[in-house]
Design an enzyme around this catalytic site. Sequence first.
Site, PDB file in Angstrom:
ATOM      1  N   TYR A 151     152.224  94.597  25.490  1.00  0.00           N
ATOM      2  CA  TYR A 151     152.812  93.357  26.010  1.00  0.00           C
ATOM      3  C   TYR A 151     152.017  92.126  25.580  1.00  0.00           C
ATOM      4  O   TYR A 151     152.535  91.014  25.615  1.00  0.00           O
ATOM      5  CB  TYR A 151     152.877  93.369  27.542  1.00  0.00           C
TER       6      TYR A 151
ATOM      7  N   HIS B 184     152.416 105.068  26.545  1.00  0.00           N
ATOM      8  CA  HIS B 184     153.599 104.211  26.597  1.00  0.00           C
ATOM      9  C   HIS B 184     154.872 104.891  26.090  1.00  0.00           C
ATOM     10  O   HIS B 184     155.971 104.599  26.558  1.00  0.00           O
ATOM     11  CB  HIS B 184     153.321 102.937  25.785  1.00  0.00           C
TER      12      HIS B 184
ATOM     13  N   GLY C 129     155.931  97.307  42.956  1.00  0.00           N
ATOM     14  CA  GLY C 129     154.942  96.597  42.168  1.00  0.00           C
ATOM     15  C   GLY C 129     155.554  95.442  41.408  1.00  0.00           C
ATOM     16  O   GLY C 129     156.754  95.172  41.506  1.00  0.00           O
TER      17      GLY C 129
ATOM     18  N   PRO D 144     151.119 101.280  45.878  1.00  0.00           N
ATOM     19  CA  PRO D 144     152.253 100.595  46.505  1.00  0.00           C
ATOM     20  C   PRO D 144     153.579 101.103  45.967  1.00  0.00           C
ATOM     21  O   PRO D 144     153.712 101.417  44.776  1.00  0.00           O
ATOM     22  CB  PRO D 144     152.029  99.134  46.129  1.00  0.00           C
ATOM     23  N   ALA D 145     154.574 101.163  46.842  1.00  0.00           N
ATOM     24  CA  ALA D 145     155.903 101.635  46.441  1.00  0.00           C
ATOM     25  C   ALA D 145     156.656 100.590  45.633  1.00  0.00           C
ATOM     26  O   ALA D 145     157.616 100.910  44.932  1.00  0.00           O
ATOM     27  CB  ALA D 145     156.714 102.016  47.675  1.00  0.00           C
TER      28      ALA D 145
ATOM     29  N   ASP E 196     151.796  95.942  36.904  1.00  0.00           N
ATOM     30  CA  ASP E 196     152.008  96.815  35.747  1.00  0.00           C
ATOM     31  C   ASP E 196     152.039  95.979  34.475  1.00  0.00           C
ATOM     32  O   ASP E 196     152.829  95.048  34.350  1.00  0.00           O
ATOM     33  CB  ASP E 196     153.331  97.566  35.883  1.00  0.00           C
TER      34      ASP E 196
ATOM     35  N   LYS F  44     149.185 100.498  29.816  1.00  0.00           N
ATOM     36  CA  LYS F  44     149.660 101.567  28.949  1.00  0.00           C
ATOM     37  C   LYS F  44     149.023 101.476  27.569  1.00  0.00           C
ATOM     38  O   LYS F  44     148.790 100.380  27.047  1.00  0.00           O
ATOM     39  CB  LYS F  44     151.189 101.493  28.801  1.00  0.00           C
TER      40      LYS F  44
END
Length: 293
Positions: free
Chosen positions: A49, A107, A17, A14-15, A44, A74
């Site tokens: 995170y 990352h 996210g 998808p363009a 993402d 990542k």
Amino acid sequence: MTTHLTLNNGVVMPALGFGVFQTPPAETAEAVASAFDVGYRLIDTAAAYGNERGVGDALGASGLPRDEVFLETKVWISDYGYDQTLHAWEKSVRKLQGEVIDLFILHQALPGDFDRTIAAYRALETLLDEGKVRAIGVSNFMVPHLERLLTETTIVPAVNQIEVHPYFTQKALQRFGTEHGILTQAWSPIGGITSYRGDDSRSTFNDPTILAIAEAHGKTAAQVMLRWHLQNGVQAIPKSVKPARIAENFDVFDFALNAEEIGRIDALDTGVRGGPEPEAITLETFGREIPED
């Protein structure tokens, strides 16, 4: 209106996210559920995170077929190295509660120990060859980092996820990526990082040029900035935990900026980075253990 982009290995993503950077783990599943409800199909996240588990929970609860959702995460620098990165995949896939990661990214470049970075990327190549990931990429890599990576590894990264917004466009880096078939993916795409310093006059959300364009289209500043990315061929991953804002950020496929408007936004570039300087990322200052579960 372009809704999807094709990576250099033919994988389609998808363009637009949904990002979960700085989203508290306890709030992640609910935020991602809201994103799914309004139509996002790319999520993402990152090991660093601490909220991969929440993303996996949301996907499991959504009822969506796995092949309808594009998941990317990542590897943190503490897990660089060939064997360590293979294990990082195991940790991430366990938290995401699946078997395949759609896009697996390094990352940071870790320029002071780039041999370790090269080894980590070679692990990504192995994972791709084994079908455990569908595409591989990097994040926060500058041109010298990409040049060395391309020289010492086999597979060209599909994506370079970097800071891009109207106040910091990194056009030379984007051009290098385009020349080598590397898609630019924008983190902080609507310049949220420009609002953190408490000076509203330097926030993209209050920029007179962006606000004037937004008024002309009956849209918000955020929607204009996201449309600007899409029309520049940049994949964007805005983040929010507010359902109304999550929906607003996805409502960008029913209008278009003209060339003059795009040029006016391009001209806002200050050349000032908002995030960490990539050359300053070291294990000593940024290393942290990534939990197994």
